[in-house]
Design a protein around this motif. Structure first.
Motif, PDB file in Angstrom:
ATOM      1  N   LYS A 100       5.729   4.355   0.823  1.00 35.58           N
ATOM      2  CA  LYS A 100       5.092   3.172   1.403  1.00 35.58           C
ATOM      3  C   LYS A 100       4.258   3.609   2.598  1.00 35.58           C
ATOM      4  N   GLN A 101       3.045   3.084   2.713  1.00 33.58           N
ATOM      5  CA  GLN A 101       2.181   3.425   3.864  1.00 33.58           C
ATOM      6  C   GLN A 101       2.588   2.654   5.087  1.00 33.58           C
ATOM      7  N   HIS A 103       0.867  -1.178   0.000  1.00 36.36           N
ATOM      8  CA  HIS A 103       0.000   0.000   0.000  1.00 36.36           C
ATOM      9  C   HIS A 103       0.906   1.231   0.000  1.00 36.36           C
ATOM     10  N   VAL A 104       0.518   2.243  -0.775  1.00 36.77           N
ATOM     11  CA  VAL A 104       1.364   3.432  -0.921  1.00 36.77           C
ATOM     12  C   VAL A 104       0.544   4.710  -0.809  1.00 36.77           C
ATOM     13  N   LEU A 105       1.274   5.799  -0.634  1.00 37.03           N
ATOM     14  CA  LEU A 105       0.734   7.131  -0.870  1.00 37.03           C
ATOM     15  C   LEU A 105       1.237   7.518  -2.247  1.00 37.03           C
ATOM     16  N   ASP A 138      -0.641  12.454  -2.741  1.00 31.00           N
ATOM     17  CA  ASP A 138      -1.284  12.518  -1.422  1.00 31.00           C
ATOM     18  C   ASP A 138      -2.460  11.555  -1.310  1.00 31.00           C
ATOM     19  N   LYS A 139      -2.576  10.603  -2.246  1.00 27.18           N
ATOM     20  CA  LYS A 139      -3.703   9.662  -2.272  1.00 27.18           C
ATOM     21  C   LYS A 139      -3.267   8.279  -1.789  1.00 27.18           C
ATOM     22  N   LYS A 140      -4.074   7.672  -0.920  1.00 33.84           N
ATOM     23  CA  LYS A 140      -3.817   6.308  -0.467  1.00 33.84           C
ATOM     24  C   LYS A 140      -4.240   5.339  -1.566  1.00 33.84           C
ATOM     25  N   LYS A 183      -4.076   1.086  -2.640  1.00 36.55           N
ATOM     26  CA  LYS A 183      -3.798  -0.283  -2.207  1.00 36.55           C
ATOM     27  C   LYS A 183      -2.833  -0.957  -3.173  1.00 36.55           C
TER      28      LYS A 183
END
Length: 179
Positions: free
Chosen positions: A178-179, A90-92, A95-97, A99
């Protein structure tokens, strides 16, 4: 007599088999927009990959970026098939999350900023069947200018996983974390 006929027939079949091109493989000429891939991290020594982009590399060949990627119109971010981006975690994205998964990568060029689009639809040719309803994320990023001119459209990552789109002197930077 039967043995001579049999040997003669076998000889003729062998000659035909080895002298005709009907069994030869035909290879296409090199594509003018060859496929490429960029990944972060790029080292094979790294334990995991965060992101990988597969795309084709169109070339300017005396044309302008504006003629190939008109402002305000969805572009496949490359040539031939729509570019695809795979996130292994999962990443940013900007500025958007987002999957982990594989998405098509589109852009909408603009004079001062480009909109970078991730879309659920994959395995598509160009942007002809692009459907905005299937967008996962849209990120607006500023246009900057590089010092060197690149003939072929290129995608690369820096040591911070920022994805760079570059063509001629145009540069677009999209941060990925990476989130």
């Amino acid at each position: 007599m039967k043995k001579i006929s049999y040997l003669l027939t076998l000889t003729i079949i062998c000659i035909l088999f080895f002298t005709t091109n009907s069994f030869a493989q035909d290879f296409k000429k090199l594509d003018v927009s060859p496929m490429d891939a960029a990944a972060y991290p790029s080292s094979h020594n790294e334990f995991y990959k965060l992101v990988k982009v597969t795309y084709s590399r169109p070339q300017l060949r005396g044309r302008t970026i504006e003629s190939l990627t008109p402002n305000g119109k969805v572009w496949r971010t490359g040539a031939n098939e729509a570019s695809e981006i795979t996130f292994f975690s999962h990443v940013l994205f900007g500025d958007k999350k987002v999957k982990a998964g594989t998405y098509s990568l589109f852009t909408i060029p603009g004079e001062k900023e480009w909109t970078i689009i991730l879309n659920y639809d994959t395995d598509m040719w160009g942007a002809y069947s692009y459907d905005e309803a299937n967008d996962v994320a849209r990120v607006k990023v500023p246009v900057t200018e590089g010092k060197e001119s690149l003939e072929a459209f290129s995608i690369a990552f820096d040591e911070n996983a920022t994805m760079y789109l570059a063509w001629d002197t145009l540069r677009i930077a999209v941060p990925i974390k990476k989130q």
